[in-house]
Design a protein around this motif. Sequence first.
Motif, mmCIF file in Angstrom:
data_model
loop_
_atom_site.group_PDB
_atom_site.id
_atom_site.type_symbol
_atom_site.label_atom_id
_atom_site.label_comp_id
_atom_site.label_asym_id
_atom_site.label_seq_id
_atom_site.Cartn_x
_atom_site.Cartn_y
_atom_site.Cartn_z
ATOM 1 N N TYR A 163 7.916 0.745 11.014
ATOM 2 C CA TYR A 163 7.978 1.047 9.610
ATOM 3 C C TYR A 163 6.985 1.059 8.806
ATOM 4 N N ARG A 164 6.343 1.994 8.750
ATOM 5 C CA ARG A 164 4.944 2.083 7.862
ATOM 6 C C ARG A 164 4.967 3.241 6.897
ATOM 7 N N GLY A 165 4.353 3.112 5.724
ATOM 8 C CA GLY A 165 4.101 4.133 4.749
ATOM 9 C C GLY A 165 2.982 4.161 4.643
ATOM 10 N N ALA A 166 2.136 3.736 3.428
ATOM 11 C CA ALA A 166 0.830 3.941 3.230
ATOM 12 C C ALA A 166 -0.097 2.968 4.243
ATOM 13 N N ARG A 167 -0.919 3.984 5.006
ATOM 14 C CA ARG A 167 -1.497 3.158 5.969
ATOM 15 C C ARG A 167 -3.225 2.860 5.650
ATOM 16 N N THR A 168 -3.614 3.421 4.706
ATOM 17 C CA THR A 168 -4.950 3.246 4.124
ATOM 18 C C THR A 168 -4.940 2.565 2.838
ATOM 19 N N VAL A 169 -6.016 1.711 2.441
ATOM 20 C CA VAL A 169 -6.099 1.168 1.304
ATOM 21 C C VAL A 169 -6.279 2.231 -0.003
ATOM 22 N N VAL A 170 -6.759 3.599 0.463
ATOM 23 C CA VAL A 170 -6.810 4.613 -0.568
ATOM 24 C C VAL A 170 -5.506 5.028 -1.113
ATOM 25 N N ASP A 171 -4.512 5.278 0.254
ATOM 26 C CA ASP A 171 -3.239 5.474 -0.236
ATOM 27 C C ASP A 171 -2.380 4.548 -0.937
ATOM 28 N N TYR A 172 -2.507 3.256 -0.340
ATOM 29 C CA TYR A 172 -1.677 2.087 -1.023
ATOM 30 C C TYR A 172 -2.260 2.124 -2.671
ATOM 31 N N ALA A 173 -3.695 1.809 -2.879
ATOM 32 C CA ALA A 173 -3.917 1.815 -4.324
ATOM 33 C C ALA A 173 -3.722 2.909 -5.050
ATOM 34 N N ALA A 174 -3.426 4.174 -4.594
ATOM 35 C CA ALA A 174 -3.182 5.388 -5.340
ATOM 36 C C ALA A 174 -1.567 5.006 -5.943
ATOM 37 N N LEU A 175 -0.938 4.467 -5.253
ATOM 38 C CA LEU A 175 0.655 4.168 -5.723
ATOM 39 C C LEU A 175 0.746 3.333 -7.186
ATOM 40 N N GLU A 200 6.075 -3.558 -5.928
ATOM 41 C CA GLU A 200 6.460 -2.876 -5.201
ATOM 42 C C GLU A 200 7.757 -3.474 -4.356
ATOM 43 N N GLY A 201 8.157 -2.714 -3.508
ATOM 44 C CA GLY A 201 9.476 -3.182 -3.016
ATOM 45 C C GLY A 201 9.819 -2.747 -1.152
ATOM 46 N N SER A 202 8.811 -3.258 -0.492
ATOM 47 C CA SER A 202 8.823 -2.923 0.870
ATOM 48 C C SER A 202 9.644 -3.886 1.580
ATOM 49 N N ILE A 203 11.102 -3.459 1.984
ATOM 50 C CA ILE A 203 12.102 -4.219 2.421
ATOM 51 C C ILE A 203 11.712 -4.896 3.959
ATOM 52 N N TRP A 204 10.888 -4.473 4.651
ATOM 53 C CA TRP A 204 10.831 -4.879 5.678
ATOM 54 C C TRP A 204 9.694 -6.038 5.998
ATOM 55 N N TYR A 205 9.004 -6.252 4.907
ATOM 56 C CA TYR A 205 8.008 -7.260 4.743
ATOM 57 C C TYR A 205 8.447 -8.656 5.235
ATOM 58 N N LEU A 206 9.531 -8.636 4.754
ATOM 59 C CA LEU A 206 10.271 -9.963 5.261
ATOM 60 C C LEU A 206 10.690 -10.368 6.526
ATOM 61 N N PHE A 207 10.782 -9.169 7.530
ATOM 62 C CA PHE A 207 10.816 -9.397 9.022
ATOM 63 C C PHE A 207 9.374 -9.477 9.670
ATOM 64 N N SER A 208 8.308 -9.104 9.123
ATOM 65 C CA SER A 208 6.967 -9.175 9.523
ATOM 66 C C SER A 208 6.595 -10.495 9.574
ATOM 67 N N THR A 240 6.404 0.857 -8.273
ATOM 68 C CA THR A 240 5.920 1.840 -7.376
ATOM 69 C C THR A 240 7.004 3.082 -7.075
ATOM 70 N N SER A 241 6.457 4.278 -6.939
ATOM 71 C CA SER A 241 7.471 5.399 -6.594
ATOM 72 C C SER A 241 6.526 6.159 -5.318
ATOM 73 N N PRO A 242 6.866 5.953 -4.013
ATOM 74 C CA PRO A 242 8.220 5.575 -3.541
ATOM 75 C C PRO A 242 8.178 4.036 -3.679
ATOM 76 N N LYS A 243 9.174 3.249 -3.797
ATOM 77 C CA LYS A 243 9.632 1.937 -3.736
ATOM 78 C C LYS A 243 9.249 1.134 -2.689
ATOM 79 N N GLU A 244 9.129 1.781 -1.428
ATOM 80 C CA GLU A 244 8.608 0.931 -0.353
ATOM 81 C C GLU A 244 7.444 1.523 0.351
ATOM 82 N N PRO A 245 6.093 1.096 -0.267
ATOM 83 C CA PRO A 245 4.962 1.482 0.622
ATOM 84 C C PRO A 245 4.637 0.869 2.048
#
Length: 299
Positions: A57-69, A82-90, A43-48
């Motif tokens: 730290y949030r990026g795409a907040r709806t499934v529509v926005d996320y799927a569009a990536l 995709e490369g959301s680096i804060w998933y590890l800490f969630s 994905t671009s951006p790397k971190e949805p």
Amino acid sequence: MKLELLDWPEDTAKPNTFLIGSPKCGTTSIASWLSQHSKVFFTSPKEPHYFNYDHGYRGARTVVDYAALFEGAVSGHSIVAEGSIWYLFSKVAIQGILKFQPDSKFIVMVREPISFAISMHSQQRRSFFEDIKEFEQAWALCEERRNGRRAPKAPEPRLLDYASVCSQGSHIEKVLELVERNRVFVGDIGELKKDARAFMQRLCRFLDLEWEDGIKLVPHNKGYTMKSESFAKTLAFLDQAKRRIGLNFQTGILNWIWGINSKRLEYGLSDSLRREMDAFFKDDWAYVRKVLEEQKGLF
């Protein structure tokens, strides 16, 4: 918050590979290098940052926005990532991903924890989320910040608790409690820096990919800090103003000026603080090294 992933568009590929951390550990380089592979869509951006809905730290907040990536992914892409680096800490991201895509693979990057903590502090300073200039003072506040005190306004104040964030073993252990071992790749940035090609070849084996010689292994996001904080704040204001009026294109000018205002990050610590941090991270880092050693027989 409910993730409406049942509404995922039928003609859009689902991600099956997640680069979930850690920050300041080479993830931007890895994302760039993987994206050059003919069978990888990244994905671009790397971190949805869609699945970590318990974090600021949030990026795409709806499934529509996320799927569009992922609309650019085609049938020839065996890896959709995709490369959301804060998933590890969630506390919820990994579970959410597995519910959405049960066979997902995960990539976790790590680094020696003391340099990691210093680099994290520098990054939070560059982002103006950290108000303590000296790392030693910020480290001394970790326990208070863990309990919700002495944290400045930031998207996710818990990430200013460098002791907890940089205890990478504890985060990896939680992932491995949820995911089969052969679907988690743990990589050390030290090994990546030593031989990027060999490292990426191992990662490709994990992803069931053939290595492609055309991939250019140019490193990204080396460790830097600010020369002038006031100048950096002015640049950040100009960048935000540009975006507010709808100018989202990249000219490279602001990045060039950012480069002029940057200097290599130095890791000087007092002997007493280094001993304290060595003792604090000893067992956690030993677990990480154990995981890395055991992995050698897998990929």
